[in-house]
Design a protein around this motif. Structure first.
Motif, PDB file in Angstrom:
ATOM      1  N   ARG A  19      23.343  19.424  13.260  1.00  0.00           N
ATOM      2  CA  ARG A  19      23.480  17.980  13.000  1.00  0.00           C
ATOM      3  C   ARG A  19      24.700  17.419  13.732  1.00  0.00           C
ATOM      4  O   ARG A  19      24.656  16.310  14.262  1.00  0.00           O
ATOM      5  N   ARG A  20      25.778  18.194  13.776  1.00  0.00           N
ATOM      6  CA  ARG A  20      26.962  17.746  14.521  1.00  0.00           C
ATOM      7  C   ARG A  20      26.663  17.688  16.019  1.00  0.00           C
ATOM      8  O   ARG A  20      27.126  16.784  16.720  1.00  0.00           O
ATOM      9  N   LEU A  21      25.878  18.653  16.506  1.00  0.00           N
ATOM     10  CA  LEU A  21      25.515  18.666  17.921  1.00  0.00           C
ATOM     11  C   LEU A  21      24.632  17.475  18.279  1.00  0.00           C
ATOM     12  O   LEU A  21      24.781  16.882  19.345  1.00  0.00           O
ATOM     13  N   VAL A  22      23.734  17.098  17.385  1.00  0.00           N
ATOM     14  CA  VAL A  22      22.860  15.947  17.624  1.00  0.00           C
ATOM     15  C   VAL A  22      23.697  14.677  17.744  1.00  0.00           C
ATOM     16  O   VAL A  22      23.430  13.816  18.589  1.00  0.00           O
ATOM     17  N   ARG A  23      24.739  14.571  16.912  1.00  0.00           N
ATOM     18  CA  ARG A  23      25.595  13.388  16.964  1.00  0.00           C
ATOM     19  C   ARG A  23      26.426  13.340  18.248  1.00  0.00           C
ATOM     20  O   ARG A  23      26.790  12.274  18.721  1.00  0.00           O
ATOM     21  N   ASN A  24      26.719  14.534  18.802  1.00  0.00           N
ATOM     22  CA  ASN A  24      27.520  14.588  20.029  1.00  0.00           C
ATOM     23  C   ASN A  24      27.054  15.764  20.872  1.00  0.00           C
ATOM     24  O   ASN A  24      27.497  16.901  20.676  1.00  0.00           O
ATOM     25  N   LEU A  57      19.986  12.144  22.030  1.00  0.00           N
ATOM     26  CA  LEU A  57      19.490  12.650  20.758  1.00  0.00           C
ATOM     27  C   LEU A  57      19.901  11.715  19.634  1.00  0.00           C
ATOM     28  O   LEU A  57      20.995  11.168  19.619  1.00  0.00           O
ATOM     29  N   ARG A  58      19.010  11.568  18.668  1.00  0.00           N
ATOM     30  CA  ARG A  58      19.279  10.667  17.544  1.00  0.00           C
ATOM     31  C   ARG A  58      20.472  11.145  16.744  1.00  0.00           C
ATOM     32  O   ARG A  58      20.651  12.321  16.514  1.00  0.00           O
ATOM     33  N   GLU A  74      27.796  16.675  23.685  1.00  0.00           N
ATOM     34  CA  GLU A  74      28.844  17.312  24.486  1.00  0.00           C
ATOM     35  C   GLU A  74      29.690  18.281  23.661  1.00  0.00           C
ATOM     36  O   GLU A  74      30.551  18.974  24.218  1.00  0.00           O
ATOM     37  N   ASP A  75      29.470  18.328  22.351  1.00  0.00           N
ATOM     38  CA  ASP A  75      30.260  19.209  21.481  1.00  0.00           C
ATOM     39  C   ASP A  75      29.703  20.632  21.569  1.00  0.00           C
ATOM     40  O   ASP A  75      29.045  21.134  20.663  1.00  0.00           O
ATOM     41  N   THR A  76      30.002  21.284  22.686  1.00  0.00           N
ATOM     42  CA  THR A  76      29.422  22.594  22.987  1.00  0.00           C
ATOM     43  C   THR A  76      29.817  23.651  21.972  1.00  0.00           C
ATOM     44  O   THR A  76      29.081  24.625  21.776  1.00  0.00           O
ATOM     45  N   ALA A  77      30.949  23.479  21.305  1.00  0.00           N
ATOM     46  CA  ALA A  77      31.377  24.463  20.307  1.00  0.00           C
ATOM     47  C   ALA A  77      30.324  24.628  19.216  1.00  0.00           C
ATOM     48  O   ALA A  77      30.167  25.721  18.649  1.00  0.00           O
ATOM     49  N   GLN A  78      29.572  23.562  18.919  1.00  0.00           N
ATOM     50  CA  GLN A  78      28.537  23.657  17.889  1.00  0.00           C
ATOM     51  C   GLN A  78      27.404  24.579  18.314  1.00  0.00           C
ATOM     52  O   GLN A  78      26.759  25.216  17.478  1.00  0.00           O
TER      53      GLN A  78
END
Length: 251
Positions: free
Chosen positions: A28-33, A249-250, A35-39
């Motif tokens: 869910r955190r990745l969907v929001r961002n 992504l949504r 570019e947050d590759t750590a997720q």
């Protein structure tokens, strides 16, 4: 980069237990961002289970895989060496990889830094953990080999391909989840079908983790694809590039 692992030298290396709830929250955190590759690495860590150990053991069952495991070279060091990358002529896999990363500003060490945020032992001097680094470092090479871009749909496809190759549930979770989100965003895009084709292409291809990538970089890209039986990404390529580039992504 090498670190001293923070565990007793007599501790057993145990498979990561499956943590689907942690994976879902990270997704869910990745969907929001995006570019947050750590997720991505959080998901992989939560769902890798026994796949890393099994993959390493599979390497040992072939002569080339065993040789790579014996040498235990760090691909990231080669991939971030501009002098080494400059040696590959036009049309080769090495040249295609060089152009791929230069166009995007990617580095292997940058990807490794993202992994360190969630996996403190990622640099440990252990053969199975070395194998996990290898799977991390070939990710962008597999982008080039498969023809999938770094847009949202391309990432969904390349990790679906990677699931077929590694049987790591983290790849399956990200691939199917991302394809579902894309299809919800734009119903006309065949995201699930593209991810499914990528999975089938991964099943049909030769097993890639054990290959000598330094030697492969010398060879013509199309010849490498043919020899490794990497099939065309027809469904993905049928989606216009500008449409793929516009996907968000949504949240």
């Amino acid at each position: 980069m090498t670190v001293t692992a923070d565990f007793d030298k007599f501790d057993r290396l145990r498979p990561q237990r499956l943590e689907p709830l942690k994976a879902f929250r990270a997704f869910r955190r990745l969907v929001r961002n995006k570019e947050d590759t750590a997720q991505v690495f959080e998901i992989m860590r939560a769902l890798s289970g026994r796949s890393i150990g099994r993959g390493y053991n599979r390497m040992l069952k072939t002569m080339e895989g065993g040789r790579q495991a014996f040498l235990r070279e760090e691909l990231a060091h080669k991939l971030d060496d501009p002098v080494w990358l400059a040696r590959f002529g036009p049309g080769t896999l090495g040249a295609a990889y060089r152009e791929f990363r230069e166009a995007r500003g990617f580095t292997a060490e940058g990807l490794a830094d993202e992994a360190r945020k969630v996996a403190p032992l990622v640099d440990a001097q252990h053969p199975v953990i070395w194998y996990s680094r290898r799977i991390r470092d070939v990710h962008d090479i597999w982008h080039v080999l498969t023809g999938y871009g770094t847009d949202a749909l391309g990432e969904a496809c390349v990790v679906s391909f990677s699931y077929a190759q590694t049987r790591n549930l983290g790849f399956a979770f990200i691939g199917w989840g991302a394809a579902r989100e894309i299809q919800r965003e734009v119903r006309s895009i065949p995201a699930r079908r593209a991810a499914w084709q990528a999975y089938r292409n991964g099943k049909a291809a030769r097993w890639l983790p054990a290959l000598d990538y330094e030697a492969l970089f010398e060879e013509p890209l199309e010849a490498v694809r043919a020899r490794l039986n990497i099939r065309p990404a027809d469904v993905y390529q049928a989606v216009p590039g500008e449409v793929r580039a516009g996907l968000k992504l949504r949240g």
